[in-house]
Design an enzyme around this catalytic site. Structure first.
Site, PDB file in Angstrom:
ATOM      1  N   ASP A  90     -67.923  23.810   1.105  1.00  0.00           N
ATOM      2  CA  ASP A  90     -67.180  22.560   1.226  1.00  0.00           C
ATOM      3  C   ASP A  90     -66.583  22.451   2.626  1.00  0.00           C
ATOM      4  O   ASP A  90     -67.170  22.944   3.584  1.00  0.00           O
ATOM      5  CB  ASP A  90     -66.097  22.528   0.121  1.00  0.00           C
ATOM      6  CG  ASP A  90     -65.801  21.131  -0.366  1.00  0.00           C
ATOM      7  OD1 ASP A  90     -65.340  20.314   0.446  1.00  0.00           O
ATOM      8  OD2 ASP A  90     -66.015  20.846  -1.556  1.00  0.00           O
ATOM      9  N   HIS A 106     -60.750  18.001   1.185  1.00  0.00           N
ATOM     10  CA  HIS A 106     -61.738  18.033   0.096  1.00  0.00           C
ATOM     11  C   HIS A 106     -61.976  19.463  -0.414  1.00  0.00           C
ATOM     12  O   HIS A 106     -61.976  19.717  -1.622  1.00  0.00           O
ATOM     13  CB  HIS A 106     -63.033  17.416   0.629  1.00  0.00           C
ATOM     14  CG  HIS A 106     -64.075  17.111  -0.399  1.00  0.00           C
ATOM     15  ND1 HIS A 106     -65.003  18.038  -0.805  1.00  0.00           N
ATOM     16  CD2 HIS A 106     -64.339  15.978  -1.087  1.00  0.00           C
ATOM     17  CE1 HIS A 106     -65.812  17.482  -1.703  1.00  0.00           C
ATOM     18  NE2 HIS A 106     -65.428  16.226  -1.884  1.00  0.00           N
ATOM     19  N   SER A 135     -67.435  14.950  -6.930  1.00  0.00           N
ATOM     20  CA  SER A 135     -66.945  16.107  -6.190  1.00  0.00           C
ATOM     21  C   SER A 135     -65.847  16.824  -6.956  1.00  0.00           C
ATOM     22  O   SER A 135     -65.646  18.020  -6.783  1.00  0.00           O
ATOM     23  CB  SER A 135     -66.347  15.670  -4.849  1.00  0.00           C
ATOM     24  OG  SER A 135     -67.344  15.509  -3.888  1.00  0.00           O
TER      25      SER A 135
END
Ligand SMILES: *[C@@H]1O[C@H](CO)[C@@H](O)[C@H](O)[C@H]1NC(C)=O
Ligand SMILES: *[C@@H]1O[C@H](CO)[C@@H](O)[C@H](O)[C@H]1NC(C)=O
Ligand SMILES: *[C@@H]1O[C@H](CO)[C@@H](O)[C@H](O)[C@H]1NC(C)=O
Ligand SMILES: *[C@@H]1O[C@H](CO)[C@@H](O)[C@H](O)[C@H]1NC(C)=O
Length: 767
Positions: free
Chosen positions: A135, A209, A539
């Protein structure tokens, strides 16, 4: 990821500004080599790979050597050099690199992780599992990475914690966060040196994220967590005992497959038991898809690979990451909402959703204007940067329409023009789905219907007014879950006989850890810093399944990745307790297996599935033969340079022992056809992982949908098991008359011993 539009915009700007510079550069290629064919004159594979590269280019440098999940290397080449290299001895394929994009407190309760005897805390066995998260890196200074009470790092762990900008291993890594690496050679080769004032050349997460996904997988419990007071409660990951290792492969300019493959290579070598990838790109055949190639070998080594399905729904065939050795995860909602009411001057009010955390609006109504009426450009209704006229906006509430730029940026645009508040109306594509945002000014999102009603009030009333009333967090929302409108949908365009997505998990308005580098909107002008953030996307659902896989692996270390997926799928629920099918937010009607696969994960039941559909590497090799893959393609995927399909055998995709069934009529040569093309036969094998028992098969309708007139015959319809590990086969015949092209039909096959229900979705399509 849902926050995506901001990121995409950033990508777009980058491409526009630098296209001439990029064009002058050579593209990056990933070169797959037949490792076992190395000529004896070389002592090491890397020397051979290097010599092959030199033979076509004097100047090319190897970016990465791949040794574990791929055999080969990546390098920048001209297209002519790439073609020449593809003809060299031992070269299986030379594929241009692809760029991918990045696509929780109440979740543990919602998933029932606190019911069923508390298996989460009763066993520390998932403490032996390391989940690798590929990520944007990690912000380690978060309570979610607290390792208090953790035993030593598992002895089998071979990973590392790499030093880099703003990243000191001794301070960053511990017994919870056991590894951190970053991969940027492919990124910099394509985009030029990164701007270190914007992102760190290290595992440090400058985006948020990666911190969000990794804490969703395995964050330690943090009491009193919230975003600006919203979603308050104890935040913890799905497997709060598992360890996390982060592999930073995504950067401001995207996630490049040469870097992703290098990250997967290292993660498997390091000893991760689960890989979590909340990213994806345009769907491609497996042998050209870096994630599918890496995931094949990961699977072979017993590593569970969970990927997001994509946020391109509700359009059909919008999935990414569909390889059958990957678990493909769609998104559903929680039973939690963040309501705000838009109260109009005519007395009507509409419920929306927001995470706005500042001062409320005055209680007296304010003037309400439509963005399309207070702009000097044609697309002004979208509230794009610099398009609102301050003299017409100051002190008013502005109705903006969704689309193009990010939802939070629209709020910024209104506040820059002096607006007092914003109502953000869904477009038809978003339907009634409400995704909440931590807006910079008093604002709320509303569904398409409310948006239309507010717009017609605005256009008909001579002096329209409104106010927005904020109501905080509400739990117990029904119905829940519903399939998120954005969640990517089947059918699977690469292999029609494999149903995807596999299942859904929570992915809307999820609270989890956040970076300290940007505020909750991710916008540069957002000066707020929060320990947690609430964001949405597949996600967010993917790491839920990655964490649950770690729990299952901890409890059943002998289970293969396919066994873990089977347990999650066959125990998933597709209907509410009322018996009605889970709803699709995009249509308000029953969701089908093309929307949610087997259904929504039900972790307590997944711990004890009774029976599983297992798969070995040989089964997947048969699948590749059935898919008519050439030897070179099979070799790139499987890293077996001398595997050949048996010319005397008949292979069928429909024989892959998958926990779901997708049948396309009329049958093709890839199917096992009985008689004419109206009957297709699938074979399956069930393995007992429970006690002794006799299971009976039942075929049910999929509530709220048509079956398309398909007759389903299961043979035998009863299976008895006495020992653990015992295997029993069965066949299913699907018989159907012709239907107009594009017709779909659905059903559900259940095996039950009275205690366990082992369920598979059935999906039929007609061409
Ligand atoms: C919205 O309208 C409903 C009735 O339709 C009413 O019960 C409720 O109090 C109103 N809410 C607000 C904030 O005005
Ligand atoms: C506002 O815009 C709508 C359509 O975009 C139009 O129908 C309406 O007449 C405009 N109102 C004013 C006051 O300009
Ligand atoms: C539109 O308005 C913005 C904001 O006042 C201004 O910057 C821009 O130059 C205007 N564009 C045109 C075409 O008038
Ligand atoms: C594959 O081929 C190589 C050389 O061609 C040989 O050394 C090796 O034993 C073969 N492997 C298998 C599994 O047949």
């Amino acid at each position: 990821m849902r926050r995506g539009s901001a990121q995409r915009l950033r990508l777009l700007l980058l491409i526009l500004c630098c296209s001439s510079a990029v064009a002058a550069k050579k593209p990056t290629y990933i070169v797959h080599m037949a490792k076992s064919r190395m000529p004896p004159s070389f002592a090491e594979h890397r020397h051979w790979y290097d010599a092959s590269l030199r033979s076509v280019s004097g100047s090319a440098e190897v970016l990465y050597f791949y040794d574990t999940v791929a055999h080969g290397f990546s390098a920048r080449l001209t297209p002519a050099e790439a073609r020449a290299l593809a003809r060299r001895y031992g070269v299986l394929s030379v594929e241009p690199e692809t760029r991918y994009e990045l696509h929780t407190t109440r979740t543990p309760e919602f998933l029932g992780l606190d019911r069923g005897g508390g298996f989460v805390t009763s066993s520390d066995s998932d403490g032996d599992v390391v989940v690798g998260v590929l990520d944007t890196g990690v912000w380690p200074e978060r309570k979610s990475f607290d390792d208090a009470g953790f035993g030593p790092v598992p002895a089998s762990w071979k990973g590392g914690c790499e030093e880099g900008k703003d990243f000191v291993p001794a301070a960053a890594c511990n017994r919870k966060l056991v590894g951190a690496r970053s991969f940027y050679r492919g990124y910099e080769a394509s985009m030029g040196p990164m701007d270190e004032s914007k992102e760190a050349r290290s595992p440090r997460d400058n985006d948020g994220h990666g911190t969000h996904t990794s804490t969703t997988v395995a964050g330690s419990a943090v009491p009193d967590a919230s975003l600006l007071g919203y979603a308050a409660g104890t935040a913890r990951g799905m497997s709060s005992r598992a360890r996390v290792a982060v592999y930073k492969v995504c950067w401001v300019g995207g996630c490049f497959s040469s870097d992703i493959l290098a990250g997967m290579d290292k993660a498997v070598e390091d000893g991760c038991g689960v890989l979590s990838l909340s990213l994806g790109g345009r769907v491609a055949d497996y042998y050209r898809d870096g994630i599918a190639i890496g995931a094949f070998t990961a699977m072979e080594k017993g590593v569970f690979v969970s990927c997001s399905a994509g946020n391109a729904g509700p359009v059909p065939t919008s999935l990414s990451n569909v390889a059958p050795w990957i678990t493909t995860v769609g998104a559903g909602t929680l039973d939690r909402d963040f309501p705000a009411y838009v109260v109009l001057g005519n007395g009507e009010n509409y419920t929306g959703a927001t995470l706005y955390g500042g001062d409320p609006l005055p209680s007296s109504p304010l003037e309400l204007v439509y963005a399309g009426n207070v702009t000097n450009t044609t697309n002004g209704n979208l509230c794009m940067l610099g398009t609102l006229l301050p003299e017409k906006v100051a002190g008013k509430i502005v109705l903006c329409d969704r689309g193009i730029n990010s939802r939070v940026q629209k709020g910024y645009v209104v506040s820059e023009a002096g607006g007092a508040g914003m109502v953000l109306a869904n477009s038809a594509g978003n339907g009634e789905e409400l995704v909440a945002d931590a807006h910079l000014l008093p604002a709320t999102g509303v569904g398409e219907k409310a948006g239309n009603a507010i717009r017609s009030y605005l256009f008909s009333d001579p002096s329209p007014t409104a106010t927005i009333v904020f109501r905080g967090t509400k739990v117990g929302v029904r119905p829940s879950p519903v399939v998120a409108a954005f969640s990517s949908r089947g059918p699977n365009t690469i292999t029609r006989a494999i149903l995807k997505p596999d299942l859904i998990a929570p992915g809307v308005n999820i609270l989890a850890g956040w970076t300290g580098a940007v505020g909750p909107t991710g916008l540069g002008m957002d000066a707020r810093r929060t320990e947690f953030n609430v964001i949405s996307g597949t996600s967010m659902s993917c790491p839920h399944v990655s964490g649950l896989a770690a729990l299952l692996k901890g409890a059943h270390p002998e289970w293969s990745p396919a066994a873990i997926r089977s347990a999650l799928m066959t125990t998933a629920y597709a209907a509410y307790p009322s018996g009605d099918s889970i709803i699709d937010a995009a249509t308000g009607r029953a969701a089908t297996p093309f929307d949610l696969g087997a259904g929504h994960v039900d972790p307590p039941r997944a711990m004890d599935p009774g029976l599983i559909y297992d798969l070995t590497v040989d089964d997947y090799l048969d699948f590749l033969c059935a898919s008519n893959y050439t030897p070179f393609r099979i070799a790139s995927l499987t890293k077996r340079s001398n595997f050949t399909c048996d010319a005397t055998r008949t292979y069928a995709v429909s024989d892959l022992n998958y926990p779901s069934f997708a049948v396309a009529f009329p049958a093709t040569t890839n199917d096992v056809v009985v008689g004419d093309a109206t009957t297709v036969k699938h074979r399956r094998t069930l393995t007992n992982v429970g006690g002794p028992g006799t299971y009976k098969a039942t075929v049910r309708a999929w509530a709220g949908t048509e079956a398309g007139g398909v007759k389903v015959a299961v043979e035998p319809s009863e299976l008895s098991f006495t020992e653990v590990g015992e295997r029993r086969g069965y066949t299913v015949r699907f018989s159907a008359a012709g239907q107009p092209s594009g017709t779909t039909g659905f059903g559900r096959l259940e095996w039950s011993d009275g205690e366990h229900v082992v369920a598979s979705p059935l999906a039929f399509t007609w061409k």
